[in-house]
Design an enzyme around this catalytic site. Structure first.
Site, PDB file in Angstrom:
ATOM      1  N   LYS A 112       0.828  -1.218   0.000  1.00  0.00           N
ATOM      2  CA  LYS A 112       0.000   0.000   0.000  1.00  0.00           C
ATOM      3  C   LYS A 112       0.852   1.253   0.000  1.00  0.00           C
ATOM      4  CE  LYS A 112      -4.250  -1.627   2.221  1.00  0.00           C
ATOM      5  NZ  LYS A 112      -5.042  -1.562   3.439  1.00  0.00           N
ATOM      6  N   LYS A 193      -5.002 -11.086  -6.038  1.00  0.00           N
ATOM      7  CA  LYS A 193      -6.103 -11.341  -5.115  1.00  0.00           C
ATOM      8  C   LYS A 193      -7.312 -10.482  -5.483  1.00  0.00           C
ATOM      9  CE  LYS A 193      -6.159  -9.052  -1.328  1.00  0.00           C
ATOM     10  NZ  LYS A 193      -5.902  -8.368  -0.071  1.00  0.00           N
ATOM     11  N   LYS A 196     -11.326  -5.185  -3.041  1.00  0.00           N
ATOM     12  CA  LYS A 196     -12.360  -4.143  -3.116  1.00  0.00           C
ATOM     13  C   LYS A 196     -11.830  -2.904  -3.808  1.00  0.00           C
ATOM     14  CE  LYS A 196     -14.063  -4.937   1.524  1.00  0.00           C
ATOM     15  NZ  LYS A 196     -12.951  -4.550   2.382  1.00  0.00           N
TER      16      LYS A 196
HETATM   17  P1  TYM Z   1     -10.863  -6.577   4.424  1.00  0.00           P
HETATM   18  O1  TYM Z   1     -11.906  -5.536   4.619  1.00  0.00           O
HETATM   19  O2  TYM Z   1      -9.839  -6.339   3.350  1.00  0.00           O
HETATM   20  O3  TYM Z   1     -11.532  -7.974   4.098  1.00  0.00           O
HETATM   21  C1  TYM Z   1     -12.496  -8.556   4.946  1.00  0.00           C
HETATM   22  C2  TYM Z   1     -12.262 -10.062   4.999  1.00  0.00           C
HETATM   23  O4  TYM Z   1     -12.298 -10.624   3.693  1.00  0.00           O
HETATM   24  C3  TYM Z   1     -11.140 -11.414   3.456  1.00  0.00           C
HETATM   25  N1  TYM Z   1     -10.756 -11.301   2.049  1.00  0.00           N
HETATM   26  C4  TYM Z   1     -10.606 -12.328   1.209  1.00  0.00           C
HETATM   27  N2  TYM Z   1     -10.733 -13.656   1.401  1.00  0.00           N
HETATM   28  C5  TYM Z   1     -10.507 -14.455   0.327  1.00  0.00           C
HETATM   29  N3  TYM Z   1     -10.176 -13.996  -0.912  1.00  0.00           N
HETATM   30  C6  TYM Z   1     -10.035 -12.666  -1.132  1.00  0.00           C
HETATM   31  N4  TYM Z   1      -9.736 -12.213  -2.330  1.00  0.00           N
HETATM   32  C7  TYM Z   1     -10.253 -11.769  -0.040  1.00  0.00           C
HETATM   33  N5  TYM Z   1     -10.198 -10.424   0.093  1.00  0.00           N
HETATM   34  C8  TYM Z   1     -10.502 -10.154   1.370  1.00  0.00           C
HETATM   35  C9  TYM Z   1     -10.076 -10.815   4.368  1.00  0.00           C
HETATM   36  O5  TYM Z   1      -9.065 -11.753   4.658  1.00  0.00           O
HETATM   37  C10 TYM Z   1     -10.895 -10.417   5.579  1.00  0.00           C
HETATM   38  O6  TYM Z   1     -11.019 -11.517   6.458  1.00  0.00           O
HETATM   39  N6  TYM Z   1      -7.552  -5.812   8.069  1.00  0.00           N
HETATM   40  C11 TYM Z   1      -8.827  -6.412   7.764  1.00  0.00           C
HETATM   41  C12 TYM Z   1      -9.962  -5.917   8.637  1.00  0.00           C
HETATM   42  C13 TYM Z   1      -9.765  -6.018  10.112  1.00  0.00           C
HETATM   43  C14 TYM Z   1      -9.789  -7.210  10.882  1.00  0.00           C
HETATM   44  C15 TYM Z   1      -9.638  -6.775  12.251  1.00  0.00           C
HETATM   45  C16 TYM Z   1      -9.902  -8.560  10.590  1.00  0.00           C
HETATM   46  C17 TYM Z   1      -9.604  -4.968  10.979  1.00  0.00           C
HETATM   47  N7  TYM Z   1      -9.554  -5.429  12.254  1.00  0.00           N
HETATM   48  C18 TYM Z   1      -9.616  -7.699  13.272  1.00  0.00           C
HETATM   49  C19 TYM Z   1      -9.867  -9.473  11.629  1.00  0.00           C
HETATM   50  C20 TYM Z   1      -9.726  -9.050  12.965  1.00  0.00           C
HETATM   51  C21 TYM Z   1      -9.180  -6.095   6.326  1.00  0.00           C
HETATM   52  O7  TYM Z   1      -8.746  -5.132   5.773  1.00  0.00           O
HETATM   53  O8  TYM Z   1     -10.128  -6.911   5.811  1.00  0.00           O
END
Ligand code: TYM
Length: 334
Positions: A112, A193, A196
């Site tokens: 990033k 991957k 979003k």
């Molecule tokens: P975020 O918002 O990017 O994504 C939310 C969840 O979706 C999963 N994910 C995927 N799984 C499979 N294939 C993909 N292409 C894919 N893209 C996203 C992510 O692994 C995630 O589980 N940092 C985290 C948010 C967060 C969080 C936390 C998670 C903040 N605090 C505490 C767990 C515990 C994030 O940006 O997820």
């Protein structure tokens, strides 16, 4: 006491089938076996610039999607991170025990920050805030997709370091990945991957995409130069389509293999598209019902924050005491 589950998702872009298969599906599945808290992490979202009006709208939209995929507010607390100030408070305390080198090594930070001219300090601190989300509720299980495993290792390292400096305070959180679908790849570029934030009409399938858009994206997805499905030699695009199908339909490996071996790519795509369309139809129907009920989503979020707030206060108090920070003395009994 039931083990606590915590996870989070950022209210940026549009939630897609990668989010669903990697994490959200598990959230809904395990919520009845554990004491579950699911967070819409708006403080994480602002580590990169967000248009304020858009962000505000996306928070409620995402909450409605989470309810639509099956998060049951009678069992799980659905919480907006910024509505519980202890997330940020604990993050500061954890920042003070986290070596900068640990943060600079994070692959998501490196990716990033490389894409930006100026890097906000929040981007570096991002995984500390994530550790705070988890440790604040003493969560034992964190259901996520594969891209969050490094952040979770860091959360455990931070917890361990805190415990060894200040005494046993935090529960060690375990990473919980789905057996199929932990990493869904972009349809236009199966080496990347599904994300979003990646632009491009053919990249991701949003959970709210209409059926025709879903069909179009899958039919145009990148495959390889083989004519039909060969499990031994399939390229990343075909493997991704098979994974998407299997994660939605939940077939065992042998059934998947015998059904699709030798199938022409056009037919494979048609079957994957129909599987996705029919899996998303009930979610989209629930989304319409939920958003038609004015005030419902806001009330769920309000109740979620109220439920978790005492837990958050309790942990912050323990941490303050462990670190020797000022905590008001208990009122004198008369
Ligand atoms: P975020 O918002 O990017 O994504 C939310 C969840 O979706 C999963 N994910 C995927 N799984 C499979 N294939 C993909 N292409 C894919 N893209 C996203 C992510 O692994 C995630 O589980 N940092 C985290 C948010 C967060 C969080 C936390 C998670 C903040 N605090 C505490 C767990 C515990 C994030 O940006 O997820």
């Amino acid at each position: 006491m039931k083990t606590r589950v915590l996870s989070g998702i950022q209210p940026t872009g549009s939630p897609h089938i990668g989010n669903y298969l990697g994490a959200l599906k598990n959230w809904a599945k395990i919520q009845y076996d554990y004491d579950s808290i699911y967070c819409i992490v708006d403080l994480h979202a602002i580590t990169t610039y967000q248009d304020p009006k858009e962000l505000r709208g996306k928070i409620e939209e995402l909450a409605a999607v989470l309810l639509a995929i099956g998060i049951d507010p009678k069992h799980s607390a659905l919480v907006v991170q910024s509505s519980v100030p202890e997330h940020a408070e604990l993050a500061w305390m954890l920042t003070c025990v986290t070596p900068v080198g640990w943060l600079e090594r994070m692959t998501q930070y490196k990716a990033k920050s490389a894409a930006q001219e100026t890097i906000g300090d929040g981007l570096l601190q991002y995984p500390v805030l994530m550790a705070a989300d988890i440790l604040l509720y003493q969560a034992g299980i964190v259901p996520v997709g594969d891209d969050q495993t490094q952040h979770l290792e860091l959360a455990r390292d931070i917890a361990q370091r805190f415990n060894s400096l200040y005494g046993e305070t935090f529960v060690m959180p375990a990473t919980h990945l789905p057996s199929v679908g932990a990493r869904i790849m972009g349809l236009d570029d199966p080496e990347k991957k599904m994300s979003k934030s990646t632009a491009g009409a053919g990249h991701a399938i949003s959970l709210l995409d209409p059926p025709d858009a879903i069909r179009k994206k899958i039919m145009r997805s990148t495959t390889d130069s083989n004519p039909d499905v060969d499990f031994e030699n399939a390229g990343a695009g075909v493997r991704n389509l098979l994974t998407i199908f299997q994660a939605f339909i939940e077939w065992p490996d042998e059934q998947l293999r015998s059904h699709f071996t030798g199938m022409r790519y056009g037919d494979l795509k048609k079957q994957v598209a129909e599987a996705v369309v029919s899996a998303l139809a009930p979610i989209q129907e629930r989304y319409r019902q939920i958003t038609a009920e004015r005030g419902y989503v806001a009330a769920v979020l309000d109740e979620g924050a109220r439920r978790v707030s005492p837990l958050a206060k309790d942990t912050v108090n323990q941490v303050k005491q462990a670190m020797g920070l000022f905590t008001p003395p208990a009122p004198l009994s008369k």
